[in-house]
Structures are given as structure tokens and as C-alpha cells.
Design an enzyme around this catalytic site. Structure first.
Site, PDB file in Angstrom:
ATOM      1  N   VAL A 108       7.828  45.329  17.836  1.00 52.73           N
ATOM      2  CA  VAL A 108       8.124  43.899  17.736  1.00 52.73           C
ATOM      3  C   VAL A 108       9.543  43.683  18.252  1.00 52.73           C
ATOM      4  O   VAL A 108      10.404  44.557  18.152  1.00 52.73           O
ATOM      5  CB  VAL A 108       8.008  43.377  16.285  1.00 52.73           C
ATOM      6  CG1 VAL A 108       6.553  43.282  15.867  1.00 52.73           C
ATOM      7  CG2 VAL A 108       8.790  44.229  15.317  1.00 52.73           C
ATOM      8  N   SER A 109       9.779  42.500  18.838  1.00 49.25           N
ATOM      9  CA  SER A 109      11.055  42.234  19.488  1.00 49.25           C
ATOM     10  C   SER A 109      12.170  41.881  18.514  1.00 49.25           C
ATOM     11  O   SER A 109      13.350  42.094  18.805  1.00 49.25           O
ATOM     12  CB  SER A 109      10.899  41.095  20.504  1.00 49.25           C
ATOM     13  OG  SER A 109       9.945  41.442  21.481  1.00 49.25           O
ATOM     14  N   THR A 110      11.819  41.320  17.351  1.00 55.86           N
ATOM     15  CA  THR A 110      12.827  40.934  16.370  1.00 55.86           C
ATOM     16  C   THR A 110      12.498  41.545  15.015  1.00 55.86           C
ATOM     17  O   THR A 110      11.332  41.828  14.713  1.00 55.86           O
ATOM     18  CB  THR A 110      12.912  39.400  16.223  1.00 55.86           C
ATOM     19  OG1 THR A 110      11.638  38.898  15.807  1.00 55.86           O
ATOM     20  CG2 THR A 110      13.299  38.750  17.553  1.00 55.86           C
TER      21      THR A 110
END
Length: 205
Positions: A10-12
Site C-alpha cells: 500500500v502507498s500510505t
């Protein structure tokens, strides 16, 4: 025996991996590596590096979706090719890519062809841009550093009076020695020209 290894990203940090993890476990992944808050624009990620260390010949890497592995088509193709060289297979659940099947290998080869097309297109656009810039008379490379009259006077004093080396002086002004020599020569010529003109009445018979 061969293993099925999963990878999720996941990016965040506030995003959840639940959907990816559930799909990977259903696909038979016993060992799942994760990256939290990691961008997909590059492949240097701790979790992905652990994947590469864990994979052995005959193993299969599974991702929920291709963009969880990476965003660049070129990087994806290079990574999957590396897996193949190590004797490993690759599966992407959403895109139904499976390099252990003939259909999956076909899709991968199509991806590789698109990646090559993308690289060639970027290269052609870059060359075309350089040619167009030259045709417009635009100087390529770093812009020249402007030397003021004060800079030239100080540089001349450093060279003549303090006996400093030309290269050291040029480095101080962030220009090449040849550029500084040329500018000093031109400035010296401009300074001599007025004194060479005939004074009033001079040269008359």
C-alpha cells in the site's frame, strides 16, 4: 518443494492490506511479504527485497494486482524477467497473468513488447527534441556563467598581481579555464582599443 509466496503493498500507512492479504491467502500463499507506505514508482522496497531473498528456483511469486508490484511497465518486465532467470514463476490475480502457462507467457511477451515500444518512443522523442532545439539555435547543456566587469577585473588582478593559477581562478567563478582566458583576452582588447585611436590633431600633415 516449491513455495507460493505473496507480495502486498500500500502507498500510505493509513491504507489497509486486508483485501490483498485475503486474496493472496486464498491463492495458496503461505508466506506473504508486505510494504507499507511504499511508492510503486521504484522497485527499491524492503518487503520486495525480502521477496527476492526468499524466492528459490521453482517458487512462484503472486501479487493481487500488477500495480502492487510496480507502476512502470519497463520495471515490471525487467523484474519478471529476473524471476524467470532465477527459475521462478509469476502470477497476478486480477490480470490473470501466470507465467507457468502458455497463455500467461503470451501476455508477458506482449507486456515486454509494449515496454520496448515505450523505451523506443521516449528515446525518439528525446532525439527529436534535441534536433528541434538545435534547429531553433538553442544552446544545449548548462547555461554559460555570466562574468561581470568587476569579476574580470578581480580575475585579472589575481592572475597578474597575486600570481594565482588560471585554473584555480576559473574554478572560483565556475567557468572553464579556456572561457576565462577568452574573456580576459577580449576585455584586454577592449581596454587597448581607445588608446590606439588617433588623438585630435594627431596624424595630420
Amino acid at each position: 518443494f516449491s513455495m507460493i509466496i505473496g507480495y502486498a503493498r500500500v502507498s500510505t500507512d493509513d491504507q489497509r492490506l486486508d483485501l490483498q492479504l485475503a486474496a493472496l491467502k486464498e491463492a495458496g500463499c503461505k508466506n506473504i511479504f508486505q510494504d507499507h507506505g511504499a511508492t510503486g514508482s521504484h522497485m527499491d522496497r524492503p518487503g520486495l527485497e525480502n521477496v527476492l531473498r526468499a524466492l528459490k528456483p521453482g517458487d512462484t511469486l503472486v501479487v493481487w494486482r500488477l500495480d502492487r508490484l510496480g507502476r512502470s511497465l519497463t520495471d515490471l518486465v525487467r523484474f519478471i524477467e529476473e524471476l524467470g532467470e532465477r527459475g521462478c514463476e509469476f502470477r497476478s490475480l486480477n490480470e490473470a497473468i501466470d507465467t507457468s502457462t502458455s497463455g500467461g507467457r503470451l501476455i508477458f511477451h506482449i507486456m515486454a513488447a509494449f515496454a520496448e515500444f515505450e523505451r523506443n518512443l521516449i528515446s525518439e522523442r528525446t532525439r527529436a527534441g534535441l534536433i528541434a532545439a538545435r534547429q531553433r539555435g538553442r544552446r544545449l547543456g548548462r547555461p554559460p556563467i555570466a562574468l561581470s566587469d568587476c569579476d574580470l577585473s578581480e580575475a585579472r588582478r589575481a592572475l597578474v598581481e597575486r600570481r594565482e593559477r588560471l585554473g584555480e581562478i576559473a574554478a572560483r567563478y565556475r567557468v572553464s579555464p579556456s572561457t576565462l582566458r577568452r574573456r580576459l583576452s577580449a576585455e584586454g582588447q577592449e581596454r587597448r582599443e581607445p588608446s590606439q585611436r588617433p588623438r585630435n590633431g594627431a596624424g595630420r600633415a
